[in-house]
Design a protein around this motif. Structure first.
Motif, PDB file in Angstrom:
ATOM      1  N   UNK A   1     -10.561  -1.250  18.731  1.00  0.00           N
ATOM      2  CA  UNK A   1     -10.370  -1.946  17.455  1.00  0.00           C
ATOM      3  C   UNK A   1      -9.447  -3.142  17.626  1.00  0.00           C
ATOM      4  N   UNK A   2      -8.388  -2.961  18.394  1.00  0.00           N
ATOM      5  CA  UNK A   2      -7.464  -4.074  18.638  1.00  0.00           C
ATOM      6  C   UNK A   2      -8.156  -5.196  19.415  1.00  0.00           C
ATOM      7  N   UNK A   3      -8.929  -4.822  20.435  1.00  0.00           N
ATOM      8  CA  UNK A   3      -9.633  -5.828  21.252  1.00  0.00           C
ATOM      9  C   UNK A   3     -10.577  -6.663  20.392  1.00  0.00           C
ATOM     10  N   UNK A   4     -11.267  -6.001  19.446  1.00  0.00           N
ATOM     11  CA  UNK A   4     -12.194  -6.723  18.567  1.00  0.00           C
ATOM     12  C   UNK A   4     -11.455  -7.612  17.569  1.00  0.00           C
TER      13      UNK A   4
ATOM     14  N   UNK B   1      -8.207  -9.567  24.765  1.00  0.00           N
ATOM     15  CA  UNK B   1      -9.428  -8.788  24.512  1.00  0.00           C
ATOM     16  C   UNK B   1     -10.115  -8.431  25.827  1.00  0.00           C
ATOM     17  N   UNK B   2     -10.230  -9.403  26.699  1.00  0.00           N
ATOM     18  CA  UNK B   2     -10.878  -9.184  28.007  1.00  0.00           C
ATOM     19  C   UNK B   2     -10.097  -8.150  28.820  1.00  0.00           C
ATOM     20  N   UNK B   3      -8.783  -8.265  28.817  1.00  0.00           N
ATOM     21  CA  UNK B   3      -7.925  -7.344  29.573  1.00  0.00           C
ATOM     22  C   UNK B   3      -8.102  -5.907  29.088  1.00  0.00           C
ATOM     23  N   UNK B   4      -8.104  -5.719  27.757  1.00  0.00           N
ATOM     24  CA  UNK B   4      -8.266  -4.373  27.182  1.00  0.00           C
ATOM     25  C   UNK B   4      -9.650  -3.818  27.505  1.00  0.00           C
ATOM     26  N   UNK B   5     -10.685  -4.636  27.314  1.00  0.00           N
ATOM     27  CA  UNK B   5     -12.064  -4.172  27.528  1.00  0.00           C
ATOM     28  C   UNK B   5     -12.320  -3.813  28.992  1.00  0.00           C
ATOM     29  N   UNK B   6     -11.779  -4.584  29.916  1.00  0.00           N
ATOM     30  CA  UNK B   6     -11.956  -4.281  31.345  1.00  0.00           C
ATOM     31  C   UNK B   6     -11.294  -2.955  31.702  1.00  0.00           C
ATOM     32  N   UNK B   7     -10.153  -2.688  31.112  1.00  0.00           N
ATOM     33  CA  UNK B   7      -9.467  -1.413  31.354  1.00  0.00           C
ATOM     34  C   UNK B   7     -10.292  -0.254  30.798  1.00  0.00           C
ATOM     35  N   UNK B   8     -10.835  -0.443  29.585  1.00  0.00           N
ATOM     36  CA  UNK B   8     -11.645   0.609  28.968  1.00  0.00           C
ATOM     37  C   UNK B   8     -12.931   0.869  29.760  1.00  0.00           C
TER      38      UNK B   8
END
Length: 369
Positions: free
Chosen positions: A18-21, A31-38
């Motif tokens: 939700x935060x990334x979006x 956003x990219x950093x969070x999504x890559x980790x997920x």
């Protein structure tokens, strides 16, 4: 205890998504950093697809088309899996936007046609159907405007706005309405109807503030700045453009910065402030050069992808050709064997008939006693 840990982990993951979006427009790098980790933790095919699309969209915000294309191509591999239809439609949306950004309009329209066909299979009053229709119309509008057809683009943008107005006015809807109204304003700029353009840019600003997206607000202000510049209201134009410059800084959107710098340079030239003109013109040229380099990289990646696909097609064709050759050879050998057997039978038959005739002839020639 294990159940609690599992639920807490899921809650944490959902919170991160939700935060990334929510920060994609203002902090695309985060956003990219969070999504890559997920991505390192996610196993579900639909969630993996959404994370790839999120990263791709974040790179679109940064106008890094090469990296955006890289991740959307990863997402397209999921279309032929057992992913949900809604996921497949969203992948096609991302592909369409990517091709629209690269000005590959035929391919973008083909993706939109495919997604529209899938959307029409959803229930009539389904929220996803309304959202999808709005998105499809909005992207079609962008394509038609880029093809210098503002009248047709306006028609599509107004349909898109109507679709989104039928949805609850949440953050997601307000962001899309801001983008649509900004594009409607640009269509009126193309038609030299500056009063109408100003109205829609202000509407875009209003919806951007609801979403609390600085970059969307910056786009709306840039549109206002252009409208004021074209009507020779240079002070008003500079005022909103300086605001836009500050708001645009966190996002790193190269296209947004390019437009702001160009307008700031032109405004300062119009009021004879040559120092500021030179400063902003230099910034404009630097961003333009970076954009051209990014576009060249993305085009190379696209061409490489097309070459790989063509090689796969060639391998498949060669494989089929070999199979057809084998079949042809087997059939030819079978025909030859059949003909040989038929010829041999005919020869034997002729030989028997000849022997019978010779026997009959000899019996007639025997002397009478």
């Amino acid at each position: 205890m294990l159940l609690t840990l599992s639920l807490n982990g899921q809650t944490s993951t959902d919170s991160s998504k939700s935060r990334a979006k929510s920060i994609i427009y203002d902090q695309p790098d985060e956003t990219i950093k969070i999504a890559l980790k997920l991505l390192t933790q996610e196993k579900k095919v639909d969630e993996v697809a959404h994370l790839y699309m999120l990263i791709s969209n974040a790179y679109i915000v940064k106008r890094n088309t090469d990296s955006s294309l890289f991740y959307i191509l990863k997402a397209t591999d999921i279309i032929n899996t057992d992913a949900l239809p809604t996921t497949k439609i969203k992948i096609l949306f991302s592909v369409a936007v990517q091709y629209q950004q690269m000005e590959l309009y035929d391919k973008a329209l083909a993706s939109l046609d495919q997604s529209q066909e899938m959307t029409e299979k959803l229930p009539a009053n389904d929220k996803d159907r309304l959202f999808n229709s709005g998105f499809i119309n909005a992207v079609r509008g962008m394509i038609y405007r880029n093809q210098s057809n503002p009248d047709l683009a306006l028609e599509k943008f107004k349909l898109a706005a109507k679709n989104f107005h039928e949805l609850p006015l949440d953050k997601k809807t307000s962001a899309n309405l801001s983008i649509i109204h900004y594009n409607i304003g640009n269509c009126f700029i193309d038609l030299s109807q500056y009063r109408q353009a100003t109205f829609y840019f202000k509407e875009a600003e209003k919806y951007a503030k609801i979403y609390r997206a600085s970059s969307l607000e910056a786009y709306a202000l840039k549109g206002l700045g252009e409208s004021f510049f074209l009507t020779h209201q240079y002070d008003q134009s500079l005022k909103v453009l300086y605001q836009a410059e500050v708001l645009a800084e966190p996002s790193g959107d190269l296209v947004l910065n390019e437009g702001i710098y160009k307008l700031l340079a032109n405004n300062n030239l119009a009021i004879n402030d040559f120092q500021k003109f030179q400063n902003y013109n230099t910034k404009y040229l630097e961003v333009q050069k970076t954009l051209e380099q990014n576009e060249l990289k993305s085009l190379n990646r696209y061409l490489n992808t097309q070459n790989v696909e063509q090689q796969k097609i060639n391998v498949e064709v060669a494989k089929r050709f070999r199979i057809y050759n084998v079949i042809a050879v087997v059939c030819a050998l079978g025909l030859i064997v059949f003909l040989m057997i038929h010829v041999i039978k005919q020869i034997k038959k002729n030989r028997r008939q000849r022997n019978l005739i010779e026997t009959l002839t000899k019996s007639k020639e025997l002397p009478s006693s």
